[in-house]
Scaffold this motif. Structure first.
Motif, PDB file in Angstrom:
ATOM      1  N   GLU A  23       1.414  12.785   4.226  1.00  0.00           N
ATOM      2  CA  GLU A  23       0.635  12.040   3.180  1.00  0.00           C
ATOM      3  C   GLU A  23       0.952  12.798   1.787  1.00  0.00           C
ATOM      4  O   GLU A  23       1.180  12.214   0.645  1.00  0.00           O
ATOM      5  CB  GLU A  23      -0.831  11.745   3.454  1.00  0.00           C
ATOM      6  CG  GLU A  23      -0.775  10.758   4.448  1.00  0.00           C
ATOM      7  CD  GLU A  23      -2.105  10.652   5.181  1.00  0.00           C
ATOM      8  OE1 GLU A  23      -3.342  11.268   4.662  1.00  0.00           O
ATOM      9  OE2 GLU A  23      -2.395  10.010   6.314  1.00  0.00           O
ATOM     10  N   LYS A  24       0.799  14.247   1.867  1.00  0.00           N
ATOM     11  CA  LYS A  24       1.019  15.003   0.507  1.00  0.00           C
ATOM     12  C   LYS A  24       2.473  14.795   0.197  1.00  0.00           C
ATOM     13  O   LYS A  24       2.890  14.555  -0.890  1.00  0.00           O
ATOM     14  CB  LYS A  24       0.717  16.496   0.664  1.00  0.00           C
ATOM     15  CG  LYS A  24      -0.656  16.878   0.681  1.00  0.00           C
ATOM     16  CD  LYS A  24      -0.793  18.022   0.919  1.00  0.00           C
ATOM     17  CE  LYS A  24      -2.257  18.616   1.038  1.00  0.00           C
ATOM     18  NZ  LYS A  24      -2.283  19.965   1.931  1.00  0.00           N
ATOM     19  N   SER A  65       0.752  -1.186  -0.071  1.00  0.00           N
ATOM     20  CA  SER A  65       0.022   0.090   0.054  1.00  0.00           C
ATOM     21  C   SER A  65       0.873   1.364   0.196  1.00  0.00           C
ATOM     22  O   SER A  65       1.715   1.324   0.828  1.00  0.00           O
ATOM     23  CB  SER A  65      -0.853   0.151   1.071  1.00  0.00           C
ATOM     24  OG  SER A  65      -1.574   1.170   1.552  1.00  0.00           O
ATOM     25  N   GLY A  66       0.511   2.293  -0.864  1.00  0.00           N
ATOM     26  CA  GLY A  66       1.337   3.530  -1.014  1.00  0.00           C
ATOM     27  C   GLY A  66       0.573   4.425  -0.210  1.00  0.00           C
ATOM     28  O   GLY A  66       0.707   5.944  -0.114  1.00  0.00           O
ATOM     29  N   GLN A  67      -0.601   3.939   0.819  1.00  0.00           N
ATOM     30  CA  GLN A  67      -1.293   4.762   1.497  1.00  0.00           C
ATOM     31  C   GLN A  67      -0.987   4.759   3.016  1.00  0.00           C
ATOM     32  O   GLN A  67      -0.507   3.688   3.371  1.00  0.00           O
ATOM     33  CB  GLN A  67      -2.873   4.664   1.529  1.00  0.00           C
ATOM     34  CG  GLN A  67      -3.475   4.102   0.111  1.00  0.00           C
ATOM     35  CD  GLN A  67      -3.638   5.470  -0.758  1.00  0.00           C
ATOM     36  OE1 GLN A  67      -4.297   6.538  -0.062  1.00  0.00           O
ATOM     37  NE2 GLN A  67      -3.118   5.573  -1.917  1.00  0.00           N
ATOM     38  N   SER A  68      -1.395   5.690   3.594  1.00  0.00           N
ATOM     39  CA  SER A  68      -1.257   5.561   5.324  1.00  0.00           C
ATOM     40  C   SER A  68      -2.467   4.577   5.427  1.00  0.00           C
ATOM     41  O   SER A  68      -3.386   4.390   4.622  1.00  0.00           O
ATOM     42  CB  SER A  68      -1.421   7.041   5.867  1.00  0.00           C
ATOM     43  OG  SER A  68      -2.605   7.355   5.543  1.00  0.00           O
ATOM     44  N   MET A  85      -0.070   4.402  10.478  1.00  0.00           N
ATOM     45  CA  MET A  85       1.118   3.830   9.915  1.00  0.00           C
ATOM     46  C   MET A  85       1.337   4.630   8.735  1.00  0.00           C
ATOM     47  O   MET A  85       0.670   4.772   7.776  1.00  0.00           O
ATOM     48  CB  MET A  85       1.405   2.452   9.034  1.00  0.00           C
ATOM     49  CG  MET A  85       0.900   1.491  10.015  1.00  0.00           C
ATOM     50  SD  MET A  85       1.970   0.726  11.291  1.00  0.00           S
ATOM     51  CE  MET A  85       3.350   0.180  10.074  1.00  0.00           C
ATOM     52  N   LEU A  86       2.397   5.541   8.541  1.00  0.00           N
ATOM     53  CA  LEU A  86       2.528   6.616   7.283  1.00  0.00           C
ATOM     54  C   LEU A  86       2.986   5.736   6.195  1.00  0.00           C
ATOM     55  O   LEU A  86       3.369   4.653   6.106  1.00  0.00           O
ATOM     56  CB  LEU A  86       3.830   7.480   7.600  1.00  0.00           C
ATOM     57  CG  LEU A  86       3.543   8.657   8.342  1.00  0.00           C
ATOM     58  CD1 LEU A  86       4.938   9.450   8.690  1.00  0.00           C
ATOM     59  CD2 LEU A  86       2.695   9.533   7.627  1.00  0.00           C
ATOM     60  N   PRO A  87       2.862   6.187   4.922  1.00  0.00           N
ATOM     61  CA  PRO A  87       3.127   5.389   3.837  1.00  0.00           C
ATOM     62  C   PRO A  87       4.486   5.355   3.495  1.00  0.00           C
ATOM     63  O   PRO A  87       5.164   6.127   3.863  1.00  0.00           O
ATOM     64  CB  PRO A  87       2.387   6.279   2.389  1.00  0.00           C
ATOM     65  CG  PRO A  87       2.108   7.584   3.095  1.00  0.00           C
ATOM     66  CD  PRO A  87       1.828   7.542   4.648  1.00  0.00           C
TER      67      PRO A  87
END
Ligand code: FES
Length: 613
Positions: free
Chosen positions: A579-580, A312-315, A335-337
Motif C-alpha cells: 500500500e505504501k 479507488s486508489g485504496q486497497s 484487492m491491492l490498489p
C-alpha cells in the motif's frame, strides 16, 4: 547446521535447496518442477535434458554419450536422471524438457518472507453454559479468545454467527475460531487448527493464475492456470470495457462469467487436494485496473474514456460472498490498489514480489502481456508506464498463431547455411500452429539470417521467401503437403510483432528519457509473466524489444504478479508495504508524451546486423 546444496533453475527462476547429494531428476521432480521423464529415469528417452551452466568438467556417463551429441556434451548439456547434484549449480532446462504444465506457468520465483497472515485459527475449549452462567455464545467465544490467546475480538460475521450454536453444541463446546482483524470470520467444531488455507489470484486479461496456499506455512499447496473466459467479450481490455458499458446488463454478464469460472476452478482445486472450499479463509486478487473493476462488477464508464479514472486508489477488503465467490462463509477478498487507470495492482504485485525498490542500481521490471507494464527504478524512485502491446505474443492476429498448447511451434532456429527451419513443437506433436515464443524466435532468426531487413521487409530475392495463395510473401516453417498443410510467417505477422515490440520498446525509451539516463546505465532487467519466463532473452534483443544488453543481467522470474498476490495473502506486513509502494510509484502517460510518435517510429525498426547476438 548442515550446509544445503543450492540449485538455481532457469528459465523458471526457481531456487531449490537439497540437504544431501541427490539424483538430479529426483531433486527437480521433488521440487515440483515439471520436467519430462518419459523413461522414468532410465537414461533411455533423452527427454530430461538440462544444461549445467556454472561447472566445467561435468561428468558424463555412457547413457548420456548415447543420447546426446558431442556438441551438446561440450556445451554442458546432460541428462538430469544421470547426474548427481552434489554442489551448488546453475542449471537451465531447455523448453523441450519442460512439461506442458510447466509451460502454462502460474508460479514464479519467490524470496523468503515472514509469514504473518491476516487470518489465524484458535482452538477453544469453552465452558458449558449453565443456569448460573448464561453468557451468550458469541461473548463466550470472545472471552475465551481473550483469556486463552490474548486475542481481541469486536465482531462476528453475520453468516458465521448463524453457524455458531450448532458448532458449539455438536462438538462438546470445543470449537476452532478464525479471527481476521478483530472479526470472527469462521467457526468449526473441534480442533481444526491444522488446516488454514487461502487463495492468491493473478487475474490476467488472457490467463488467470490461481494458487492454493497454506496460510500457516506460506507454502503453495497447488496451483491452476485457467483462461480468462471474458475473452469471448473481447480480446483486450478496451473491447471488454466497451462491451461492459454498451448495455445495462453487460457488466453483470462479464463479471458473472469470470466469477463462475473461478468458482469452478476452486472447486476442482479443493477436490484434488481434499479440502472443503469453506476452509478457504481469505482470497487476494491482483490484476490490471479493468480486470479489477470487472471482477468486482464496479462501474467502468469512467475508466473507459480519457482521463481513465479508477474508482479507488485504496486497497479493498470485500466479503467474498458479495462478489459471488464460494469460499468460507465469512471470508474476505483483499484487492491491492491500482497505481493508475492503466497500471494495475498486478504491476504493483510484481514490483513487490521482486523487491525492486530495495535493490541497488537502475532496474527495469517488465511484465509482458496483452498490456505490458514497465517500471523503471532509479535512485529517484520508481516510474511506471503501460503499453498496449496487444495479444500478438499470445498468438492472436498472427496468420498461423495459436496459444501455447500441444502442437504449437514453440522454438525455431534457421540453419545458417541451408536457411532451413528447425522447429520444435509443444509435446513433440505434429505442428498445428505457432505460439508466442515460436513467433518471437522466428522473427529473430529471420532477421539474423537477413531474410528480413531492418524495416521488417522480406528479402524477396531469396528463394526461401515464397508467396502464399493470396500473393503475400512468407517464410515456410512447416510444409508437409505443399499448400495444404503448411505453417508460415508472413509479412503481416511481422508487422504485428513490430507493433507489439515497438510498443514495449517505446515504453522503455520514454522511461529512460524521462529519467535522463541511457541504457548502458541499466544494471538489471527483470522479465515477469508466464510468456516472459519462456522466451529466449537473446531473441528479445535480436528483435530490438530491448537495446543490446548483457544476457546475464536479464532475469526471468515467472509469474511475479502471482507471487505478489501470494505475499499479501500470507503477510500483513507485505500488505502495508504494498500500500505504501502504490503511493510512491509515479505513473507516466505514454500516449500524450511529446516524444511518443518519434520514439514509436524508431522502435519499429529491427537491429542492424552488428547488434544481433
Ligand atoms: Fe529419460 Fe532421463 S528421464 S533420459
Amino acid at each position: 547446521m548442515d550446509k544445503k546444496i543450492k540449485i538455481d533453475v532457469e528459465p523458471i527462476g526457481k531456487r531449490i535447496y537439497i540437504k544431501k547429494p541427490t539424483n538430479g531428476l529426483n531433486a527437480l521432480v521433488d521440487a515440483g518442477i515439471g520436467i519430462k521423464t518419459v523413461c522414468g529415469g532410465e537414461g533411455t528417452c533423452g527427454k530430461c535434458r538440462i544444461m549445467i551452466l556454472n561447472q566445467k568438467d561435468i561428468p558424463v556417463n555412457e547413457q548420456e554419450k548415447n543420447m546426446l551429441t558431442e556438441d551438446e556434451i561440450n556445451k554442458g548439456v546432460r541428462l538430469a536422471c544421470q547426474q548427481v547434484f552434489d554442489k551448488d549449480l546453475d542449471i537451465y532446462i531447455p523448453a523441450a524438457s519442460l512439461s506442458e504444465e510447466q509451460k502454462l506457468q502460474v508460479v514464479g520465483e519467490e524470496r523468503e518472507i515472514e509469514i504473518d497472515p491476516i487470518c489465524n485459527k484458535y482452538h477453544l475449549k469453552l465452558e458449558k453454559a449453565t443456569l448460573e452462567d448464561t453468557t451468550p455464545d458469541f461473548d463466550r467465544v470472545k472471552n475465551a479468545l481473550k483469556k486463552d490467546y490474548s486475542v481481541d475480538v469486536e465482531t462476528i460475521d453475520y453468516n458465521v454467527l448463524k453457524l455458531l450454536p450448532k458448532a458449539i453444541r455438536d462438538n462438546k463446546w470445543e470449537i476452532t475460531a478464525t479471527v481476521r482483524d478483530k472479526e470472527i470470520v469462521y467457526v468449526e467444531g473441534g480442533d481444526k487448527t491444522g488446516g488454514n488455507y487461502g487463495i492468491a489470484i493473478d487475474l490476467g486479461t488472457t490467463k488467470i493464475a490461481i494458487l492454493l496456499v497454506d496460510l500457516k506455512t506460506g507454502k503453495t499447496i497447488d496451483s491452476k492456470g485457467i483462461m480468462n473466459p471474458q475473452i469471448s467479450y473481447g480480446e483486450d481490455v478496451m473491447s471488454r470495457l466497451n462491451f461492459a458499458i454498451s448495455e445495462e446488463k453487460n457488466l453483470e454478464k462479464i463479471q458473472k462469467v469470470v466469477i463462475d469460472n473461478i468458482n469452478e476452478a476452486l472447486k476442482k482445486l479443493c477436490k484434488k487436494n481434499k479440502i472443503d472450499c469453506k476452509e478457504l479463509l481469505e482470497m487476494t486478487v491482483v490484476g490490471n485496473t479493468a480486470m479489477h473493476h470487472l471482477f468486482l462488477g464496479l462501474p467502468v464508464r469512467q475508466l473507459s474514456f480519457s482521463p481513465f479514472i479508477a474508482l479507488s486508489g485504496q486497497s479493498l477488503s470485500i466479503k467474498a460472498r458479495e462478489v459471488g465467490i464460494n469460499i468460507s462463509p465469512g471470508a474476505y477478498i483483499y484487492m491491492l490498489p491500482s497505481i493508475a487507470g492503466y497500471v494495475g495492482s498486478d504491476h504493483l504485485a510484481m514490483l513487490l514480489a521482486t523487491d525492486i525498490e530495495s535493490q541497488e542500481g537502475n532496474i527495469i521490471g517488465i511484465d509482458i502481456g496483452t498490456n505490458t507494464e514497465i517500471g523503471l527504478k532509479t535512485k529517484d524512485g520508481i516510474t511506471s508506464v503501460s503499453t498496449a502491446s496487444g495479444p500478438a505474443f499470445e498468438g492472436a492476429h498472427i496468420n498461423y498463431g495459436m496459444r501455447a498448447a500441444p502442437g504449437a511451434i514453440e522454438r525455431v532456429v534457421i540453419e545458417p547455411e541451408s536457411y532451413k527451419p528447425i522447429i520444435q513443437t509443444i509435446g513433440d506433436k505434429k505442428p498445428v500452429g505457432i505460439c508466442g515464443s515460436g513467433i518471437l524466435d522466428s522473427i529473430a532468426e529471420l532477421r539474423k539470417a537477413e531474410l528480413i531487413n531492418t524495416r521488417g521487409k522480406f528479402d524477396k530475392e531469396s528463394k526461401f521467401i515464397t508467396k502464399d495463395s493470396q500473393g503475400n510473401s512468407q517464410y515456410l516453417l512447416y510444409n508437409k503437403d505443399e499448400n495444404e498443410d503448411l505453417i508460415s510467417i508472413n509479412q503481416k505477422d511481422i508487422v504485428e510483432i513490430q507493433l507489439a515490440k515497438g510498443a514495449m520498446r517505446t515504453g522503455i525509451d520514454i522511461l529512460m528519457d524521462n529519467a535522463g539516463i541511457t541504457f548502458d546505465k541499466i544494471d538489471k532487467i527483470i522479465i515477469a509473466g508466464a510468456f516472459g519466463s519462456y522466451i529466449d532473452p537473446k531473441n528479445v534483443i535480436n528483435i530490438g524489444m530491448f537495446p543490446s544488453f548483457p544476457i546475464n543481467k536479464i532475469y526471468q522470474v515467472g509469474n511475479a504478479a502471482g507471487v505478489g498476490s501470494k505475499r499479501v495473502l500470507i503477510s500483513k506486513k507485505q500488505r502495508i508495504n504494498a500500500e505504501k509502494l502504490a503511493k510512491k510509484v509515479d505513473y507516466l502517460e505514454l500516449t500524450t508524451h511529446p516524444k511518443f510518435s518519434d520514439f514509436f517510429v524508431n522502435s519499429m525498426q529491427f537491429p542492424e546486423p552488428e547488434r544481433i547476438i
